[in-house]
Design an enzyme around this catalytic site. Sequence first.
Site, PDB file in Angstrom:
ATOM      1  N   MET A 134     -97.448 -14.200   6.557  1.00  0.00           N
ATOM      2  CA  MET A 134     -98.541 -15.111   6.924  1.00  0.00           C
ATOM      3  C   MET A 134     -98.738 -15.057   8.439  1.00  0.00           C
ATOM      4  O   MET A 134     -97.779 -14.913   9.190  1.00  0.00           O
ATOM      5  CB  MET A 134     -98.194 -16.560   6.526  1.00  0.00           C
TER       6      MET A 134
ATOM      7  N   GLY B 182    -102.503 -11.380  10.175  1.00  0.00           N
ATOM      8  CA  GLY B 182    -103.871 -10.885  10.329  1.00  0.00           C
ATOM      9  C   GLY B 182    -104.397 -10.134   9.124  1.00  0.00           C
ATOM     10  O   GLY B 182    -105.356  -9.362   9.235  1.00  0.00           O
TER      11      GLY B 182
ATOM     12  N   SER C 151    -105.951 -11.380   6.346  1.00  0.00           N
ATOM     13  CA  SER C 151    -107.293 -11.843   5.971  1.00  0.00           C
ATOM     14  C   SER C 151    -108.314 -11.344   6.982  1.00  0.00           C
ATOM     15  O   SER C 151    -109.407 -10.895   6.623  1.00  0.00           O
ATOM     16  CB  SER C 151    -107.339 -13.369   5.884  1.00  0.00           C
TER      17      SER C 151
ATOM     18  N   GLU D  22    -104.771 -12.622  -1.212  1.00  0.00           N
ATOM     19  CA  GLU D  22    -103.637 -13.361  -1.786  1.00  0.00           C
ATOM     20  C   GLU D  22    -103.149 -12.694  -3.067  1.00  0.00           C
ATOM     21  O   GLU D  22    -102.840 -13.355  -4.064  1.00  0.00           O
ATOM     22  CB  GLU D  22    -104.026 -14.829  -2.044  1.00  0.00           C
TER      23      GLU D  22
ATOM     24  N   CYS E 254     -93.499 -13.877  16.534  1.00  0.00           N
ATOM     25  CA  CYS E 254     -92.448 -14.875  16.320  1.00  0.00           C
ATOM     26  C   CYS E 254     -92.721 -16.089  17.211  1.00  0.00           C
ATOM     27  O   CYS E 254     -92.855 -15.949  18.430  1.00  0.00           O
ATOM     28  CB  CYS E 254     -91.079 -14.282  16.632  1.00  0.00           C
TER      29      CYS E 254
ATOM     30  N   CYS F 134     -89.509 -16.510  19.828  1.00  0.00           N
ATOM     31  CA  CYS F 134     -89.162 -15.585  20.919  1.00  0.00           C
ATOM     32  C   CYS F 134     -90.299 -14.666  21.353  1.00  0.00           C
ATOM     33  O   CYS F 134     -90.182 -13.981  22.371  1.00  0.00           O
ATOM     34  CB  CYS F 134     -87.946 -14.755  20.532  1.00  0.00           C
TER      35      CYS F 134
ATOM     36  N   CYS G 204     -89.278 -13.594  13.751  1.00  0.00           N
ATOM     37  CA  CYS G 204     -88.677 -12.270  13.640  1.00  0.00           C
ATOM     38  C   CYS G 204     -87.391 -12.379  12.825  1.00  0.00           C
ATOM     39  O   CYS G 204     -86.910 -13.476  12.538  1.00  0.00           O
ATOM     40  CB  CYS G 204     -88.389 -11.697  15.027  1.00  0.00           C
TER      41      CYS G 204
ATOM     42  N   CYS H  20     -84.649 -14.632  14.515  1.00  0.00           N
ATOM     43  CA  CYS H  20     -84.852 -16.080  14.695  1.00  0.00           C
ATOM     44  C   CYS H  20     -84.980 -16.805  13.348  1.00  0.00           C
ATOM     45  O   CYS H  20     -84.978 -18.030  13.304  1.00  0.00           O
ATOM     46  CB  CYS H  20     -86.105 -16.338  15.525  1.00  0.00           C
TER      47      CYS H  20
HETATM   48  P1  ADP Z   1    -102.872 -13.729   7.313  1.00  0.00           P
HETATM   49  O1  ADP Z   1    -104.009 -13.476   6.346  1.00  0.00           O
HETATM   50  O2  ADP Z   1    -101.931 -12.550   7.431  1.00  0.00           O
HETATM   51  O3  ADP Z   1    -102.157 -15.019   7.087  1.00  0.00           O
HETATM   52  P2  ADP Z   1    -104.906 -14.396   9.220  1.00  0.00           P
HETATM   53  O4  ADP Z   1    -105.892 -13.282   9.327  1.00  0.00           O
HETATM   54  O5  ADP Z   1    -105.274 -15.571   8.382  1.00  0.00           O
HETATM   55  O6  ADP Z   1    -103.474 -13.799   8.788  1.00  0.00           O
HETATM   56  O7  ADP Z   1    -104.585 -14.990  10.664  1.00  0.00           O
HETATM   57  C1  ADP Z   1    -104.365 -14.187  11.804  1.00  0.00           C
HETATM   58  C2  ADP Z   1    -104.623 -15.040  13.038  1.00  0.00           C
HETATM   59  O8  ADP Z   1    -103.735 -16.134  13.065  1.00  0.00           O
HETATM   60  C3  ADP Z   1    -104.390 -14.352  14.355  1.00  0.00           C
HETATM   61  O9  ADP Z   1    -105.498 -13.595  14.779  1.00  0.00           O
HETATM   62  C4  ADP Z   1    -104.154 -15.528  15.303  1.00  0.00           C
HETATM   63  O10 ADP Z   1    -105.398 -16.010  15.790  1.00  0.00           O
HETATM   64  C5  ADP Z   1    -103.590 -16.606  14.393  1.00  0.00           C
HETATM   65  N1  ADP Z   1    -102.154 -16.926  14.573  1.00  0.00           N
HETATM   66  C6  ADP Z   1    -101.616 -18.160  14.503  1.00  0.00           C
HETATM   67  N2  ADP Z   1    -100.278 -18.116  14.629  1.00  0.00           N
HETATM   68  C7  ADP Z   1     -99.927 -16.817  14.793  1.00  0.00           C
HETATM   69  C8  ADP Z   1     -98.678 -16.111  14.956  1.00  0.00           C
HETATM   70  N3  ADP Z   1     -97.494 -16.759  14.985  1.00  0.00           N
HETATM   71  N4  ADP Z   1     -98.715 -14.774  15.060  1.00  0.00           N
HETATM   72  C9  ADP Z   1     -99.896 -14.115  15.042  1.00  0.00           C
HETATM   73  N5  ADP Z   1    -101.101 -14.722  14.887  1.00  0.00           N
HETATM   74  C10 ADP Z   1    -101.132 -16.050  14.752  1.00  0.00           C
HETATM   75 ZN    ZN Z   2     -87.829 -14.248  17.239  1.00  0.00          ZN
END
Ligand code: ADP
Ligand code: ZN
Length: 201
Positions: free
Chosen positions: A17, A20, A22, A90, A146, A149, A184, A187
């Site tokens: 999750m 990126g 989606s 999903e 992460c 970190c 990561c 962590c």
């Molecule tokens: P996924 O479908 O894999 O859950 P999304 O496309 O919904 O991913 O979300 C990606 C976006 O989430 C990133 O572009 C960023 O704006 C945001 N984001 C929030 N927290 C984090 C994180 N810990 N690491 C990377 N992106 C994050």
């Molecule tokens: Zn970490």
Amino acid sequence: MNYGMHPGWIEVISGVMFSGKSEELIRRVRRATIARRKVQVFKSHLDSRYAGLYSVASHNGTELEASPVDSAAEIFRLVRPDTEIVAIDEAQFLDGQVVRVATQLASRGVRVILAGTDTDFRGEPFGSMGELMAVAEMVDKLQAICVLCGDPACRNQRLIDGNPARYDSPTIMIGGRESYQARCRHCYKLPRRDEDQTALL
Ligand code: ADP
Ligand code: ZN
């Protein structure tokens, strides 16, 4: 995009999750729409509590209309004969039939794009994602960042009332008392029932 002489193949966008997935699925569908391809977008019903029921939503705020489905067979029934691209978000929540459905659609010339969380909160393969990654022509494995970190993150830390969820908590929680953080490998924490790590040795 054309992968070869014959249309029809499987692409998987995997990762934790916030990695990126989606965002990437939406990008590919937008480009297909610009190319005037006939696209249908689906997502598992199970995800309705995370986002709008009829859309694929990225954590960055972009959205795409999608048909919610309960089963992989339902996707197969809903795909129209002239559809060129089927996008599924999903995919980890769908039943095992999703592998057969993706394979059959690809064989009949459909470009199938599946996005899904490849590992559950335990760091173990989630639903049919492993099998889908094996049968796909193309696999992208994305990482988040992460939150502790700043390194690339490959795990989802489930927190219940702020504490790391234990190994024996259910794979899919109903009720939404939990929250998730991208972390990561180093962590990330997964307390076991007996805290007995020596069992692995
Ligand atoms: P996924 O479908 O894999 O859950 P999304 O496309 O919904 O991913 O979300 C990606 C976006 O989430 C990133 O572009 C960023 O704006 C945001 N984001 C929030 N927290 C984090 C994180 N810990 N690491 C990377 N992106 C994050
Ligand atoms: Zn970490």
